[in-house]
Design an enzyme around this catalytic site. Structure first.
Site, PDB file in Angstrom:
ATOM      1  N   MET A  14      29.063  42.231  46.818  1.00 41.39           N
ATOM      2  CA  MET A  14      28.847  41.931  45.394  1.00 41.39           C
ATOM      3  C   MET A  14      29.465  43.042  44.543  1.00 41.39           C
ATOM      4  SD  MET A  14      25.202  41.395  43.418  1.00 41.39           S
ATOM      5  CE  MET A  14      24.616  43.044  43.123  1.00 41.39           C
ATOM      6  N   ASN A  15      30.166  42.668  43.432  1.00 45.45           N
ATOM      7  CA  ASN A  15      30.453  43.674  42.397  1.00 45.45           C
ATOM      8  C   ASN A  15      29.982  43.170  41.046  1.00 45.45           C
ATOM      9  OD1 ASN A  15      33.241  42.485  43.263  1.00 45.45           O
ATOM     10  ND2 ASN A  15      33.815  43.347  41.313  1.00 45.45           N
ATOM     11  N   ASP A  16      30.794  43.147  40.035  1.00 45.70           N
ATOM     12  CA  ASP A  16      30.351  42.950  38.650  1.00 45.70           C
ATOM     13  C   ASP A  16      29.333  41.830  38.409  1.00 45.70           C
ATOM     14  OD1 ASP A  16      32.711  44.387  38.692  1.00 45.70           O
ATOM     15  OD2 ASP A  16      33.777  43.072  37.320  1.00 45.70           O
ATOM     16  N   GLN A  32      30.248  38.828  40.937  1.00 45.74           N
ATOM     17  CA  GLN A  32      31.444  38.862  41.776  1.00 45.74           C
ATOM     18  C   GLN A  32      30.989  38.960  43.220  1.00 45.74           C
ATOM     19  OE1 GLN A  32      35.245  39.121  40.818  1.00 45.74           O
ATOM     20  NE2 GLN A  32      33.936  37.603  39.847  1.00 45.74           N
ATOM     21  N   SER A  73      35.791  38.103  37.067  1.00 43.61           N
ATOM     22  CA  SER A  73      34.651  38.240  36.150  1.00 43.61           C
ATOM     23  C   SER A  73      34.773  37.408  34.881  1.00 43.61           C
ATOM     24  CB  SER A  73      34.476  39.709  35.781  1.00 43.61           C
ATOM     25  OG  SER A  73      33.964  40.383  36.910  1.00 43.61           O
ATOM     26  N   ASP A 129      38.524  39.213  32.464  1.00 49.34           N
ATOM     27  CA  ASP A 129      37.129  39.533  32.136  1.00 49.34           C
ATOM     28  C   ASP A 129      36.699  39.002  30.758  1.00 49.34           C
ATOM     29  OD1 ASP A 129      37.440  40.795  34.548  1.00 49.34           O
ATOM     30  OD2 ASP A 129      37.455  42.827  33.733  1.00 49.34           O
ATOM     31  N   GLU A 184      38.330  47.397  31.795  1.00 49.41           N
ATOM     32  CA  GLU A 184      37.773  46.193  32.402  1.00 49.41           C
ATOM     33  C   GLU A 184      36.453  45.815  31.734  1.00 49.41           C
ATOM     34  OE1 GLU A 184      39.659  46.252  36.820  1.00 49.41           O
ATOM     35  OE2 GLU A 184      37.860  47.458  36.652  1.00 49.41           O
ATOM     36  N   TRP A 273      34.333  52.105  42.180  1.00 49.98           N
ATOM     37  CA  TRP A 273      35.498  51.636  42.960  1.00 49.98           C
ATOM     38  C   TRP A 273      36.062  52.717  43.877  1.00 49.98           C
ATOM     39  CZ3 TRP A 273      35.931  46.927  44.053  1.00 49.98           C
ATOM     40  CH2 TRP A 273      35.643  45.917  43.130  1.00 49.98           C
TER      41      TRP A 273
HETATM   42  C1  FRU Z   1      35.859  45.132  37.577  1.00 50.32           C
HETATM   43  C2  FRU Z   1      36.847  44.124  38.138  1.00 50.32           C
HETATM   44  C3  FRU Z   1      37.227  43.141  37.067  1.00 50.32           C
HETATM   45  C4  FRU Z   1      37.644  41.940  37.845  1.00 50.32           C
HETATM   46  C5  FRU Z   1      36.701  41.983  39.035  1.00 50.32           C
HETATM   47  C6  FRU Z   1      37.295  41.518  40.330  1.00 50.32           C
HETATM   48  O1  FRU Z   1      35.060  45.740  38.539  1.00 50.32           O
HETATM   49  O2  FRU Z   1      37.979  44.793  38.643  1.00 50.32           O
HETATM   50  O3  FRU Z   1      38.215  43.600  36.154  1.00 50.32           O
HETATM   51  O4  FRU Z   1      37.501  40.756  37.111  1.00 50.32           O
HETATM   52  O5  FRU Z   1      36.280  43.326  39.172  1.00 50.32           O
HETATM   53  O6  FRU Z   1      36.338  41.477  41.338  1.00 50.32           O
END
Ligand code: FRU
Length: 470
Positions: A14-16, A32, A73, A129, A184, A273
């Site tokens: 998982m990210n954003d 994400q 995102s 985004d 971002e 990151w």
């Molecule tokens: C930010 C990002 C966004 C992108 C997403 C991809 O963490 O790099 O800019 O949409 O993650 O996973």
């Protein structure tokens, strides 16, 4: 150790946070997500929801990657007729990034993609985004505003729409601040200053990630800019990005659409990151921050962002008894790894206050509150920290004012440490490597004076609530 009062995916990466929206009595958080693995890839929107921002239920993937297209995102808005509209970045294998749209008529569980996707395309490979917000003109007309970044150019582009379908470019902001980063996940919120309804300012939220050969080792970070928005463009009071969080692990924070009472409630991704790929957890990787209500407070003549954790945190703490630790010598409390601790004291009597969290091996986190030096520092050290990544061990520094009251809220939920100073004027969010065992918390101060400490083992508190309810 899996966090218990933070959102994590049951499995995989998982990210954003994406598409945060309050609808039908539930808080929906998309995110994400790699539905097929523990590393970044196959990006899709995972989905979870909650009625209280504390207990999350995971749902099936809402928007899945397809051959040639990943789902990056974006955001969701709720309309009065119950339609939810999502805007997300289609990241095509060709390298192009453009904005697409999907709608849900069942409260956010299933989504229909627009046949005309992508609906906003500049032929760019770094356009992403999208965050859609509401804006009311001086004459009372409501318009939708979509903001998205040209990431490498360090610009936020603004588009306006009356119907969420046709978008006109209306303005842009940036670049400001240092280069060597991409911009971002922007968001734009209107916040009260000093609790005054009649006094509101616009705040641009922005995350930056260093790029290039000699990318800054501190890695990705979240910022804000206070200014004005006239429905077309954002004008900053000062052309600088101010840190929104002074720790290493708060990124891509954005707010919920349609939160009750117009509140601005933010969730961020608690990682960086620089080393996100190396964080040792299984079978999932990634966690969200505590939900935080945003506001502004005047400090030294300038409006400063204040973040207050979701109300469940206060509810837990208000049920806890306060004990006085006499800080004439170091005192140690044993706590679980899922703990909320609130400390209050008189810094003019104690001088600098030092709080150490020791884990099962030699890993530790240390918080030093030193109003005379005007600094709150949070460091993380130890063998596991060093092994995670060469840039992981760190000392974060946040500003304090000499006359700030002595108040700290420390939230530790497994690997997630969040420290809120004062009323939330300074926040430090860090991953920590204290292990799964009990934590010892040691409090020490320069001079003898009572330190009021309230602590709650959230695991235990939850179990007793469950028993009482049964
Ligand atoms: C930010 C990002 C966004 C992108 C997403 C991809 O963490 O790099 O800019 O949409 O993650 O996973």
């Amino acid at each position: 150790m899996r966090p218990v009062f933070h959102l994590t995916p049951s499995r995989h990466w998982m990210n954003d946070p994406n598409g945060l929206v309050h609808h039908g009595g539930r808080w929906h958080a998309y995110f994400q997500h790699n539905p097929d693995g523990i590393d970044w890839g196959n990006m899709s929107w995972g989905h979870a929801s909650s009625t209280d921002l504390e207990h999350w239920v995971e749902h099936p993937v809402a928007l899945a990657h397809r051959p040639g297209e990943q789902i990056y995102s974006g955001s969701v808005v709720a309309e009065p007729d119950g339609t939810l509209t999502a805007f997300y970045t289609s990241a095509f294998d060709t390298g192009r990034q453009a904005q697409s749209r999907a709608t849900s008529r069942d409260g956010g569980f299933t989504w229909a993609r627009d046949a005309r996707n992508p609906v906003l395309d500049r032929g760019s490979s770094d356009f992403r985004d999208p965050k859609v917000i509401r804006y009311t003109d001086d004459d009372g007309t409501q318009r939708w505003i979509l903001l998205a970044v040209e990431a490498v150019e360090r610009r936020v582009l603004f588009y306006a729409s009356a119907d969420l379908e046709h978008w006109d470019p209306v303005g842009s902001f940036g670049p400001v601040g240092g280069d060597g980063v991409v911009w971002e996940c922007p968001d734009l919120v209107r916040l009260r200053v000093d609790g005054d309804d009649a006094h509101r300012r616009w705040v641009l939220l922005l995350s930056t990630n260093p790029i290039g050969e000699d990318a800054a080792p501190a890695g990705s970070a979240m910022h804000y800019v206070v200014g004005d928005f006239d429905g077309r463009s954002f004008t900053a009071d000062q052309p600088v990005l101010v840190p929104a969080d002074h720790g290493r692990d708060m990124y891509a924070g954005v707010t919920f659409d349609s939160a009750p009472d117009g509140a601005a409630i933010m969730l961020g991704w608690m990682s960086n990151w620089r080393y996100a790929h190396a964080v040792p957890s299984a079978p999932w990787r990634g966690a969200m921050s505590l939900p935080r209500t945003l506001s502004l407070r005047t400090v030294d003549g300038a409006a400063r962002l204040v973040q207050r954790p979701a109300s469940f945190v206060d509810e837990y703490l208000s049920g806890a008894a306060s004990v006085d630790l006499l800080a004439d010598r170091p005192r140690t409390l044993t706590l679980s790894g899922h703990t909320l601790v609130e400390l209050s004291w008189d810094p003019t009597r104690t001088g600098a206050l030092r709080i150490r969290l020791d884990g099962e091996a030699d890993d530790a986190a240390e918080i030093v509150h030193d109003p005379d030096a005007g600094m709150l520092t949070v460091s993380r050290t130890g063998t596991a920290a060093a092994a995670l990544h060469p840039d992981f061990a760190s000392t974060s520094v946040a500003p304090l004012r000499a006359d700030d009251a002595g108040r700290l809220l420390v939230s530790l939920d497994g690997p997630l440490l969040e420290v809120f100073a004062g009323h939330g004027e300074s926040v430090v969010s860090n991953l920590v490597t204290l292990g799964a065992g009990p934590i010892s918390l040691t409090v020490d101060a320069a001079a003898r004076s009572p330190i009021g400490v309230r602590s709650v083992d959230v695991d235990v508190a939850r179990r007793s609530t469950a028993t009482a309810a049964a």
